[in-house]
Design a protein around this motif. Structure first.
Motif, short mmCIF file in Angstrom:
data_model
loop_
_atom_site.label_atom_id
_atom_site.label_comp_id
_atom_site.label_asym_id
_atom_site.label_seq_id
_atom_site.Cartn_x
_atom_site.Cartn_y
_atom_site.Cartn_z
N SER A 118 0.87 -1.18 0.00
CA SER A 118 0.00 0.00 0.00
C SER A 118 0.90 1.23 0.00
CB SER A 118 -0.87 0.01 1.26
OG SER A 118 -0.06 0.22 2.41
N LYS A 119 0.31 2.39 -0.15
CA LYS A 119 1.09 3.63 -0.14
C LYS A 119 1.83 3.79 1.19
CE LYS A 119 0.83 8.60 -0.72
NZ LYS A 119 0.02 9.77 -0.99
N ASP A 120 1.14 3.55 2.30
CA ASP A 120 1.78 3.67 3.62
C ASP A 120 2.92 2.67 3.79
OD1 ASP A 120 0.12 5.76 4.38
OD2 ASP A 120 -1.27 4.47 5.50
N GLU A 121 2.74 1.48 3.27
CA GLU A 121 3.79 0.47 3.35
C GLU A 121 5.01 0.87 2.50
OE1 GLU A 121 1.22 -3.61 4.15
OE2 GLU A 121 1.34 -2.80 2.11
N LEU A 122 4.76 1.47 1.35
CA LEU A 122 5.87 1.96 0.52
C LEU A 122 6.66 3.04 1.26
CD1 LEU A 122 4.12 2.11 -2.97
CD2 LEU A 122 6.12 0.71 -2.40
N VAL A 123 5.95 3.96 1.92
CA VAL A 123 6.62 5.03 2.68
C VAL A 123 7.50 4.41 3.75
CG1 VAL A 123 6.27 6.92 4.32
CG2 VAL A 123 4.89 6.82 2.24
N LYS A 124 6.95 3.46 4.50
CA LYS A 124 7.72 2.81 5.58
C LYS A 124 8.92 2.04 5.02
CE LYS A 124 4.15 2.34 9.16
NZ LYS A 124 3.30 3.39 8.77
N ALA A 125 8.74 1.35 3.91
CA ALA A 125 9.84 0.59 3.30
C ALA A 125 10.94 1.53 2.80
CB ALA A 125 9.32 -0.28 2.16
N LEU A 126 10.55 2.66 2.20
CA LEU A 126 11.54 3.63 1.72
C LEU A 126 12.28 4.27 2.90
CD1 LEU A 126 9.43 5.22 -1.13
CD2 LEU A 126 11.64 4.08 -1.42
#
Length: 139
Positions: A118-126
Motif C-alpha cells: 500500500s502507499k503507507d507500506e511503501l513510505v515505511k519501506a523507503l
C-alpha cells in the motif's frame, strides 16, 4: 561551524554525509538555511533541524542521498502541522507523493515486494531503506 564560505558556497567538509552525496541545490539549501538559523538561534542542533526541515520541502531522501522533488511542498504530516512536533515524520521520504512515485523510488532502490504494498507500506519501506543505507553516517 558555518556551512558556507565567504562566497556563499557550501563547505563540503562541514556537510552531513547524505548532503555531500546529494546535488548542488540540496547542498546549497542545507548550508544556507543552516547558517541563517545559526545566526538567528545560536544553537547548532536547532539550526540543523531547521535546515533539514527546509530541505524536505524541495528534496526527498532516496536511499543515502537527497533528490530534488518535482514540486515544492510539505513531505509528511509533521511538516504540514502548524504546531511543530505533532504528527509523524517520514524521515525525508515524500509521504505526500503519489503511490506511483513512491513505487518508482522503491523500484529504484530494489525494494522487494513493492508491487503488493500500500502507499503507507511503501513510505515505511523507503524510510527503512534510507535508514539502512545511512546507518553510521549523519542524516
Amino acid at each position: 561551524m558555518p556551512k558556507t564560505n565567504q562566497n556563499g558556497q557550501p563547505i563540503r567538509s562541514e556537510l552531513p554525509d547524505t548532503i555531500k552525496k546529494s546535488g548542488q541545490k540540496a547542498q546549497d539549501t542545507f548550508a544556507e538555511t543552516y547558517d541563517s538559523a545559526m545566526d538567528q538561534y545560536g544553537d547548532a542542533r536547532r539550526a540543523a533541524q531547521t535546515a533539514y526541515a527546509q530541505l524536505k520541502h524541495t528534496h526527498e531522501k532516496v536511499g543515502d542521498k537527497w533528490q530534488e522533488k518535482k514540486q515544492y511542498g510539505d513531505s509528511d504530516e509533521r511538516a504540514e502541522s502548524s504546531r511543530r512536533g505533532k504528527g509523524e515524520t517520514a524521515g525525508g521520504v515524500d509521504a505526500n507523493a503519489s503511490k506511483e512515485h513512491l513505487y518508482n523510488k522503491a523500484q529504484e532502490l530494489g525494494i522487494e515486494g513493492r508491487s503488493e504494498m500500500s502507499k503507507d507500506e511503501l513510505v515505511k519501506a523507503l524510510e527503512k531503506e534510507s535508514r539502512h543505507r545511512t546507518s553510521g553516517s549523519s542524516q
